[in-house]
Design a protein around this motif. Structure first.
Motif, PDB file in Angstrom:
ATOM      1  N   GLN A   1      20.059  20.622   8.961  1.00  0.00           N
ATOM      2  CA  GLN A   1      21.031  19.540   8.973  1.00  0.00           C
ATOM      3  C   GLN A   1      21.926  19.618   7.751  1.00  0.00           C
ATOM      4  N   VAL A   2      23.124  19.127   7.918  1.00  0.00           N
ATOM      5  CA  VAL A   2      24.118  19.122   6.853  1.00  0.00           C
ATOM      6  C   VAL A   2      24.665  17.710   6.711  1.00  0.00           C
ATOM      7  N   GLN A   3      24.813  17.277   5.477  1.00  0.00           N
ATOM      8  CA  GLN A   3      25.415  15.971   5.203  1.00  0.00           C
ATOM      9  C   GLN A   3      26.749  16.194   4.498  1.00  0.00           C
ATOM     10  N   LEU A   4      27.735  15.429   4.919  1.00  0.00           N
ATOM     11  CA  LEU A   4      29.068  15.499   4.326  1.00  0.00           C
ATOM     12  C   LEU A   4      29.402  14.123   3.766  1.00  0.00           C
ATOM     13  N   VAL A   5      29.733  14.077   2.492  1.00  0.00           N
ATOM     14  CA  VAL A   5      30.075  12.818   1.842  1.00  0.00           C
ATOM     15  C   VAL A   5      31.523  12.898   1.387  1.00  0.00           C
ATOM     16  N   GLU A   6      32.348  12.054   1.993  1.00  0.00           N
ATOM     17  CA  GLU A   6      33.779  12.025   1.703  1.00  0.00           C
ATOM     18  C   GLU A   6      34.102  10.897   0.738  1.00  0.00           C
ATOM     19  N   SER A   7      35.147  11.099  -0.044  1.00  0.00           N
ATOM     20  CA  SER A   7      35.622  10.047  -0.926  1.00  0.00           C
ATOM     21  C   SER A   7      37.095  10.270  -1.218  1.00  0.00           C
ATOM     22  N   GLY A   8      37.745   9.229  -1.728  1.00  0.00           N
ATOM     23  CA  GLY A   8      39.111   9.367  -2.197  1.00  0.00           C
ATOM     24  C   GLY A   8      40.181   8.712  -1.350  1.00  0.00           C
ATOM     25  N   GLY A   9      39.814   8.169  -0.205  1.00  0.00           N
ATOM     26  CA  GLY A   9      40.823   7.496   0.601  1.00  0.00           C
ATOM     27  C   GLY A   9      41.257   6.185  -0.023  1.00  0.00           C
ATOM     28  N   GLY A  10      42.258   5.574   0.580  1.00  0.00           N
ATOM     29  CA  GLY A  10      42.718   4.288   0.082  1.00  0.00           C
ATOM     30  C   GLY A  10      44.108   3.966   0.543  1.00  0.00           C
ATOM     31  N   LEU A  11      44.689   2.983  -0.123  1.00  0.00           N
ATOM     32  CA  LEU A  11      46.029   2.506   0.180  1.00  0.00           C
ATOM     33  C   LEU A  11      46.978   2.979  -0.907  1.00  0.00           C
ATOM     34  N   VAL A  12      48.100   3.548  -0.491  1.00  0.00           N
ATOM     35  CA  VAL A  12      49.077   4.053  -1.442  1.00  0.00           C
ATOM     36  C   VAL A  12      50.469   3.829  -0.880  1.00  0.00           C
ATOM     37  N   GLN A  13      51.435   3.680  -1.751  1.00  0.00           N
ATOM     38  CA  GLN A  13      52.816   3.528  -1.305  1.00  0.00           C
ATOM     39  C   GLN A  13      53.408   4.884  -0.943  1.00  0.00           C
ATOM     40  N   ALA A  14      54.396   4.854  -0.089  1.00  0.00           N
ATOM     41  CA  ALA A  14      55.097   6.077   0.277  1.00  0.00           C
ATOM     42  C   ALA A  14      55.596   6.786  -0.979  1.00  0.00           C
ATOM     43  N   GLY A  15      55.428   8.105  -0.977  1.00  0.00           N
ATOM     44  CA  GLY A  15      55.791   8.897  -2.144  1.00  0.00           C
ATOM     45  C   GLY A  15      54.663   9.104  -3.130  1.00  0.00           C
ATOM     46  N   GLY A  16      53.579   8.377  -2.940  1.00  0.00           N
ATOM     47  CA  GLY A  16      52.445   8.477  -3.842  1.00  0.00           C
ATOM     48  C   GLY A  16      51.521   9.626  -3.490  1.00  0.00           C
ATOM     49  N   SER A  17      50.407   9.684  -4.206  1.00  0.00           N
ATOM     50  CA  SER A  17      49.451  10.780  -4.053  1.00  0.00           C
ATOM     51  C   SER A  17      48.036  10.245  -3.934  1.00  0.00           C
ATOM     52  N   LEU A  18      47.213  11.012  -3.241  1.00  0.00           N
ATOM     53  CA  LEU A  18      45.781  10.764  -3.165  1.00  0.00           C
ATOM     54  C   LEU A  18      45.071  12.100  -3.149  1.00  0.00           C
ATOM     55  N   ARG A  19      43.831  12.090  -3.589  1.00  0.00           N
ATOM     56  CA  ARG A  19      43.012  13.295  -3.531  1.00  0.00           C
ATOM     57  C   ARG A  19      41.708  12.970  -2.826  1.00  0.00           C
ATOM     58  N   LEU A  20      41.455  13.659  -1.748  1.00  0.00           N
ATOM     59  CA  LEU A  20      40.214  13.496  -1.003  1.00  0.00           C
ATOM     60  C   LEU A  20      39.210  14.563  -1.433  1.00  0.00           C
ATOM     61  N   SER A  21      37.940  14.162  -1.425  1.00  0.00           N
ATOM     62  CA  SER A  21      36.851  15.097  -1.725  1.00  0.00           C
ATOM     63  C   SER A  21      35.806  15.016  -0.626  1.00  0.00           C
ATOM     64  N   CYS A  22      35.159  16.135  -0.383  1.00  0.00           N
ATOM     65  CA  CYS A  22      34.072  16.171   0.596  1.00  0.00           C
ATOM     66  C   CYS A  22      33.000  17.119   0.068  1.00  0.00           C
ATOM     67  N   ALA A  23      31.840  16.557  -0.207  1.00  0.00           N
ATOM     68  CA  ALA A  23      30.729  17.355  -0.697  1.00  0.00           C
ATOM     69  C   ALA A  23      29.720  17.580   0.421  1.00  0.00           C
ATOM     70  N   ALA A  24      29.379  18.835   0.634  1.00  0.00           N
ATOM     71  CA  ALA A  24      28.440  19.196   1.692  1.00  0.00           C
ATOM     72  C   ALA A  24      27.086  19.564   1.092  1.00  0.00           C
ATOM     73  N   SER A  25      26.049  19.126   1.749  1.00  0.00           N
ATOM     74  CA  SER A  25      24.705  19.470   1.302  1.00  0.00           C
ATOM     75  C   SER A  25      23.794  19.590   2.511  1.00  0.00           C
ATOM     76  N   GLY A  26      22.661  20.256   2.303  1.00  0.00           N
ATOM     77  CA  GLY A  26      21.711  20.386   3.398  1.00  0.00           C
ATOM     78  C   GLY A  26      21.156  21.782   3.515  1.00  0.00           C
ATOM     79  N   SER A  27      20.892  22.149   4.750  1.00  0.00           N
ATOM     80  CA  SER A  27      20.142  23.375   5.015  1.00  0.00           C
ATOM     81  C   SER A  27      20.985  24.645   4.969  1.00  0.00           C
TER      82      SER A  27
END
Length: 119
Positions: A1-27
């Protein structure tokens, strides 16, 4: 099994920036392909960006030049740097890892993280 943990979403104004992360762990120790997909209300899930362990990348035409995918293979983590965000980028973003081992083919999805871009 594999687990994926995402983070970094949210609310931002047009023209702005966000960074998403996804860490995978497991077998599985390393992943052939790690990437991001998104699904807006009433639309099908679509590829945003994907990166193989060897470094090959693919981007949706709509995000080329604005989004950058990267991965840290030692940490089994994939990132999506999103710049110059537009309201049409609003969606739930899903991390995906896929590939094959010597014995099976795998395809795992994260739980999704909401990205909302206001105009």
């Amino acid at each position: 099994q594999v687990q994926l943990v995402e983070s970094g979403g949210g609310l931002v104004q047009a023209g702005g920036s966000l960074r998403l992360s996804c860490a995978a762990s497991g077998s599985i120790r390393s992943f052939n392909a790690m990437g991001w997909y998104r699904q807006a209300p009433g639309k099908q899930r679509e590829l945003v960006a994907d990166k193989t362990k060897g470094g090959d990348t693919a981007y949706a035409d709509s995000v080329k030049g604005r989004f950058t995918i990267s991965r840290d293979n030692a940490k089994n983590t994939v990132y999506l740097q999103m710049n110059s965000l537009k309201p049409e980028d609003t969606a739930v973003y899903y991390c995906r890892v896929s590939g094959t081992t010597t014995t099976f083919t795998y395809n795992y999805w994260g739980q999704g993280t909401q990205v909302t871009v206001s105009s």
